[in-house]
Design an enzyme around this catalytic site. Structure first.
Site, PDB file in Angstrom:
ATOM      1  N   LYS A  68      -6.422 -39.099  81.548  1.00 52.60           N
ATOM      2  CA  LYS A  68      -5.067 -39.135  80.987  1.00 52.60           C
ATOM      3  C   LYS A  68      -5.056 -39.913  79.679  1.00 52.60           C
ATOM      4  CE  LYS A  68      -2.269 -38.492  85.129  1.00 52.60           C
ATOM      5  NZ  LYS A  68      -1.328 -39.093  86.082  1.00 52.60           N
ATOM      6  N   LYS A 111      -7.472 -22.468  90.701  1.00 45.74           N
ATOM      7  CA  LYS A 111      -6.399 -22.793  91.654  1.00 45.74           C
ATOM      8  C   LYS A 111      -5.021 -22.488  91.078  1.00 45.74           C
ATOM      9  CE  LYS A 111      -5.810 -26.798  93.930  1.00 45.74           C
ATOM     10  NZ  LYS A 111      -5.975 -28.184  94.359  1.00 45.74           N
ATOM     11  N   LYS A 114       0.609 -26.069  88.960  1.00 44.31           N
ATOM     12  CA  LYS A 114       1.900 -26.219  88.271  1.00 44.31           C
ATOM     13  C   LYS A 114       1.715 -26.386  86.768  1.00 44.31           C
ATOM     14  CE  LYS A 114       1.813 -31.091  89.315  1.00 44.31           C
ATOM     15  NZ  LYS A 114       2.054 -32.089  90.283  1.00 44.31           N
TER      16      LYS A 114
HETATM   17  P1  AMP Z   1       0.084 -31.098  92.940  1.00 46.05           P
HETATM   18  O1  AMP Z   1       0.908 -29.870  92.686  1.00 46.05           O
HETATM   19  O2  AMP Z   1      -1.224 -31.059  92.208  1.00 46.05           O
HETATM   20  O3  AMP Z   1       0.861 -32.373  92.723  1.00 46.05           O
HETATM   21  O4  AMP Z   1      -0.318 -31.105  94.487  1.00 46.05           O
HETATM   22  C1  AMP Z   1       0.558 -31.392  95.539  1.00 46.05           C
HETATM   23  C2  AMP Z   1      -0.134 -31.010  96.838  1.00 46.05           C
HETATM   24  O5  AMP Z   1      -0.322 -29.591  96.906  1.00 46.05           O
HETATM   25  C3  AMP Z   1      -1.524 -31.628  97.015  1.00 46.05           C
HETATM   26  O6  AMP Z   1      -1.683 -31.964  98.391  1.00 46.05           O
HETATM   27  C4  AMP Z   1      -2.462 -30.519  96.627  1.00 46.05           C
HETATM   28  O7  AMP Z   1      -3.724 -30.632  97.274  1.00 46.05           O
HETATM   29  C5  AMP Z   1      -1.710 -29.283  97.103  1.00 46.05           C
HETATM   30  N1  AMP Z   1      -2.024 -28.129  96.238  1.00 46.05           N
HETATM   31  C6  AMP Z   1      -1.765 -28.010  94.922  1.00 46.05           C
HETATM   32  N2  AMP Z   1      -2.152 -26.801  94.445  1.00 46.05           N
HETATM   33  C7  AMP Z   1      -2.694 -26.137  95.504  1.00 46.05           C
HETATM   34  C8  AMP Z   1      -3.293 -24.830  95.661  1.00 46.05           C
HETATM   35  N3  AMP Z   1      -3.389 -23.978  94.653  1.00 46.05           N
HETATM   36  N4  AMP Z   1      -3.745 -24.478  96.882  1.00 46.05           N
HETATM   37  C9  AMP Z   1      -3.648 -25.341  97.930  1.00 46.05           C
HETATM   38  N5  AMP Z   1      -3.102 -26.566  97.862  1.00 46.05           N
HETATM   39  C10 AMP Z   1      -2.623 -26.984  96.657  1.00 46.05           C
END
Ligand code: AMP
Length: 346
Positions: free
Chosen positions: A128, A209, A212
């Protein structure tokens, strides 16, 4: 004898204490299908077997530039999405970090046990810091605040993704240090690796993956998307030119859609492969879209209701804050006493 049998029945009536699990997420906006199938759905399933704390960590969200009004809206929206996705305020503790006195207080005390070099070596900080021209102390201190989030509730288990493993390691170090320097106070938190939970890939590039931060909005389905939006995104998902509904390393797009459909329907990938054998991708994608719509429609309807009802969201915030605060005060007063602070006169 009467006393013994009385005690026995008391013991058998006493609810066994469940392990404490803590999950925190920043209020960053809309949850996507990867967040839902990979994380939130499973957090919901843990609620009967664990004492669950779900924290919306808004204090972490200001470690990088942010828009205040947006942060506030995102915090309401995040709560509404969590509840709509099945996190139940009656069975779990759903709270906002800034509503609970104790997170920053404990972070300060833990920070006084934490070598500066250990924070400077954190890979997420380094990543970051590289992206921003100037770096504030809050960004460096972030992992200490995260350690405080965990230890304030004496969590035993913390579901973490790969990107947070190093931070959990720091929380464990700080818990051990505190216990060693003062006396046994904190559980040493363990990572909680769920056996279920799917890794969902981008609909437009199934080798990465669903994320967001992807600027291509067709790459993800949001849990609050309307059925027509979901159908459009699934129907335009990238597959391949072989028209064979089969999972395999050579078919990342089809594999991803099979994973999604399997997670939404509870049917195995093998069953779905058999069902769509000999059929084209059009039929297959329609089946996947139907399954996603059926899964997310109740979530969206509940979200639409809740997001308009700020009073109800306020009640959930209040109840969550009260429950979390009671535990936080207990930890904080124990910690303050051990550190040598004079008890606050009542
Ligand atoms: P984040 O959106 O990166 O803040 O992730 C929030 C939660 O969602 C975390 O537990 C991640 O491991 C899970 N997560 C985020 N993207 C994915 C994805 N594409 N597939 C599965 N789990 C995800």
């Amino acid at each position: 004898m009467a006393t013994l049998s009385h005690r026995m029945s008391e013991i058998s009536e006493k609810k066994p204490t469940k392990p404490v699990v803590l999950t925190c997420a920043q209020p960053t906006g809309r949850l996507h299908l990867g967040n839902y199938l990979g994380a939130v759905l499973n957090w919901g399933r843990m609620q009967d077997d664990y004492d669950c704390y779900f924290g919306i960590v808004d204090q972490h969200a200001i470690t990088v530039a942010h828009v205040p009004a947006q942060l506030r809206d995102n915090t309401y929206s995040c709560l509404a999405q969590y509840v709509a996705c099945g996190l139940d305020p009656a069975r779990s503790h759903l709270f906002v970090q800034s509503h609970v006195i104790g997170h920053t207080e404990l972070a300060w005390i833990l920070g006084c046990l934490c070598p500066l070099g250990q924070l400077e070596r954190m890979t997420q900080f380094k990543d970051k810091a590289r992206k921003h021209q100037s770096v504030d102390a809050g960004l460096l201190f972030y992992p200490v605040l995260m350690a405080a989030d965990i230890l304030l509730y004496n969590a035993q288990l913390v579901p973490v993704g790969d990107d947070q493993k190093q931070h959990l390691e720091l929380a464990r170090d700080l818990a051990e240090k505190f216990n060693h320097r003062y006396s046994d106070t904190f559980h040493i938190p363990e990572p909680f690796i769920s056996k279920i939970g799917s890794r969902i890939m981008s609909l437009q590039d199934p080798t990465v993956k669903m994320s967001k931060s992807d600027p291509n909005l067709s790459s993800m389905v949001y849990v609050t998307d309307r059925p027509d939006e979901i159908r459009k995104k699934i129907m335009s998902a990238v597959t391949d030119s072989t028209a064979e509904v089969r999972a395999g390393e050579d078919k990342p797009g089809v594999t991803n859609l099979l994973t999604i459909m399997s997670a939404c329907t509870g049917r195995s990938v093998a069953t779905l492969e058999a069902e769509f054998s000999g059929k084209g991708y059009g039929d297959f994608k329609k089946g996947v879209a139907d399954a996603v719509v059926a899964t997310l429609d109740p979530v969206r309807l509940r979200y639409d209701e809740l997001i308009k009802d700020r009073e109800e969201l306020g009640r959930i915030f209040k109840a969550g804050a009260e429950q979390a605060q009671a535990v936080a005060f207990r930890t904080l007063s124990k910690v303050n006493r051990k550190v040598g602070f004079v008890e606050r006169p009542r």
